[in-house]
Design an enzyme around this catalytic site. Structure first.
Site: not given
Ligand code: PEP
Ligand code: MG
Length: 566
Positions: A187, A430, A454, A501
């Site tokens: 994050h 994911e 993920d 994403c």
């Molecule tokens: C991912 O896991 O690719 C994703 C976009 O979600 P986060 O990075 O918030 O886990």
């Molecule tokens: Mg994720």
């Protein structure tokens, strides 16, 4: 000295170190100096709270808005309540130190407000939690470093960058960020990229080893931090920085262009955001929609969950900002590396394999319903919101979430509230489980978005935030690539749209593969929108197909990387 870390946000920053240490609010070592002393400490702390909070409210009014500023002025009013203050002095007279008095009284008020089934009251609980933390930090002399006014070219050196640090931060003067923990998809990395500030993460013990005011160079592209250097090196990095900024300038020609490949085929190019405020930056950056709103940021750094009204405001604000363009909002994705204190999630042996994301939400229907209701209502604003479920591993999870959504619709209908009855529900792919049954999942939902951050972690069995195994975390591994290819194929077969994403959507090495397989939508951080559009523009389908074939013939991630960088 050169320190190696993980390059998490591109660019180069030169400046002076500002170490930011988290304030510990542990007062167990404080002993009461007697009622008189503690009373005057309490009075002084209340006065300081009132002054600093009023000043913060004023700067918020000017920079953000009336409403945000009113939250703070409201806190000043709450703390001035004679009843609350008399309870605190009673504690002091009973032999407690001022810290214990504040802690106990605020906690009992919080428990009282949190127990009432009313949004306004629950908001009060949040406010009192804020009052408690800030009063304790004043009393303990551990007020957090003021990040709202920084000298030019400040390099923030922190253990971990949190969303609350970025609120009200004087971003213009932040040259770079260095943290002690986190990987490319953590994050803090996501926040740094959203702020477009160069960042290097996972540099061990920097907060205590670097001195305030020390000169430092941060190369967020290479993942390198220089703490001792000569004039020639400094000039070289100045030149590198200028070249980087020049290259970014050149990308501006893509701002108003459509997202098409060299043959004129169209793709969606969306942005990932973590707050309603970031939507404007995404729109300004040329994003054609929001492909991922990470709503967990709304839940972090607070003392109680955001109410339905607060969530509604945030989702509706994004829907309005994007003016009819699609907005994909992900339901609460907590657990794993995303801790939220007040949710009191029990410690787990393997948090990434544990009670997180959709699993947690389905078990906390009370919390999940509030979010679903807010999403349904915000959906009525511009009819452009779509709901996305994280970490799905089974068909049942989608069915259960949709059943809850239907119940929420019935409730809203009965209450006569406006909502989007036709709201789309999609899922993130994911996990390997989801990838393998993508064909079955496609029958249950309206769209897919591939979360490669993920998906890579779970496919490779590598903790995405663990620097020791960061070398094994590679989206170019044939196992991950095959997974992505088959998920896109499953979506195509089922005729549902499929986006991506995860960070891989912005990796230029993967662009030809994603174009070949027919990804419909790329969702990247706002700072990567133009570069991604430029990459897509480069490719003719034929060339992309040849490159893809070669890459998929490779046996190792290293071989794939070499093919793709040629
Ligand atoms: C991912 O896991 O690719 C994703 C976009 O979600 P986060 O990075 O918030 O886990
Ligand atoms: Mg994720």
């Amino acid at each position: 000295m050169t320190l190696q870390g993980i390059g998490a946000s591109d660019g180069i920053g030169l400046g002076k170190v500002l170490p930011v240490r988290p304030a510990s609010l542990d007062y167990s070592a404080v002993v009461s100096g007697g009622p008189e002393t503690e009373r005057s400490r309490l009075t002084a702390a209340i006065q300081r709270f009132t002054e600093t909070t009023t000043a913060m409210a004023e700067s918020l009014r000017a920079d953000v808005g009336e409403k945000e500023s009113e939250i703070l002025t409201g806190q000043v009013v709450m703390l001035s309540d004679p009843f609350m203050q008399s309870q605190m002095t009673d504690c002091i007279d009973g032999g407690q130190c001022a810290e214990a008095a504040v802690d106990q009284v605020c906690s009992s008020f919080m428990a009282m407000f949190a127990g009432v089934d009313d949004e306004m009251m629950r908001q009060r609980a949040t406010d009192i939690g804020d009052i408690r933390s800030r009063m304790l930090s004043i009393l303990l002399g551990r007020e957090a470093t003021d990040l709202s006014r920084l000298p030019e070219n400040t390099v923030l050196v922190v253990h971990d960058l949190t969303p609350s640090m970025t609120v009200g931060m004087d971003r213009q003067h932040v040259a770079a960020i260095v943290t002690e923990v986190g990987g490319r998809t953590s994050h803090s990395a996501i926040l740094a990229r959203a702020m477009e500030v160069p960042a290097v993460l996972s540099v061990a013990n920097v907060v205590d080893t670097l001195a305030e005011g020390q000169d430092i160079i941060v190369d967020g592209t290479a993942g390198v931090v220089l703490t001792e250097f000569d004039e020639t090196t400094r000039q070289q990095y100045e030149a590198k920085r200028a070249e980087y900024l020049h290259q970014r300038e050149l990308l501006n020609v893509y701002r108003d262009r459509p997202t098409v490949d060299a043959d004129g085929n169209h793709y969606g190019l969306y942005a990932n955001i973590g707050s309603a405020a970031e939507a404007q930056a995404a729109a300004d950056a040329g994003a054609e929609g929001i492909g991922l709103f990470r709503t967990e940021f709304l839940f972090m750094d607070r003392t109680a969950a955001p109410t339905e009204e607060e969530q509604y405001e945030a989702y509706a604000a994004v829907a309005k900002t994007m003016a009819g363009k699609e907005v994909i909002i992900r339901t609460l994705d907590v657990g794993g590396d995303k801790a939220v204190d007040y949710l009191e999630m029990e410690p787990e042996e393997n948090p990434f394999l544990g009670h997180r994301a959709i699993r947690y939400c389905l078990d906390r229907a009370d919390l999940f319903r509030v979010q679903l209701r807010a999403l349904l209502r915000a959906g009525a604003v511009g009819k452009n919101i779509k709901i996305m479920l994280p970490l799905v591993t089974s068909v049942e999870e989608i069915r259960k979430a949709k059943a809850l959504l239907e119940e929420c619709k019935t409730e809203l209908q009965a209450e006569g509230k406006a909502f989007d009855a036709e709201i789309s529900v999609g899922i993130m792919i994911e996990t390997p489980a989801a990838a393998w049954i993508a064909d079955l999942l496609a029958l249950e939902c309206d769209f897919f978005s591939i979360g490669t951050n993920d998906l890579t972690q779970y496919t490779m069995a590598v903790d995405r935030g663990n620097a020791k195994v960061a070398g094994l975390y590679d989206t170019l591994h044939p196992a991950v690539l095959r997974s992505i290819r088959s998920v896109i194929a499953a979506a195509k077969a089922a005729k549902i749209p499929v986006g991506m994403c995860g960070e891989a959507a912005a990796d230029p090495r993967l662009t030809p593969l994603l174009l070949t397989w027919g990804l419909d939508e790329f969702s990247v951080s706002a700072s990567s929108v133009l570069a991604t559009r430029a990459q897509i523009h480069r490719w003719h389908r034929n060339d992309a197909e040849i490159v893809t074939e070669h890459a998929m013939d490779c046996a190792t991630a290293a071989a794939v990387a070499e093919r793709l960088s040629q």
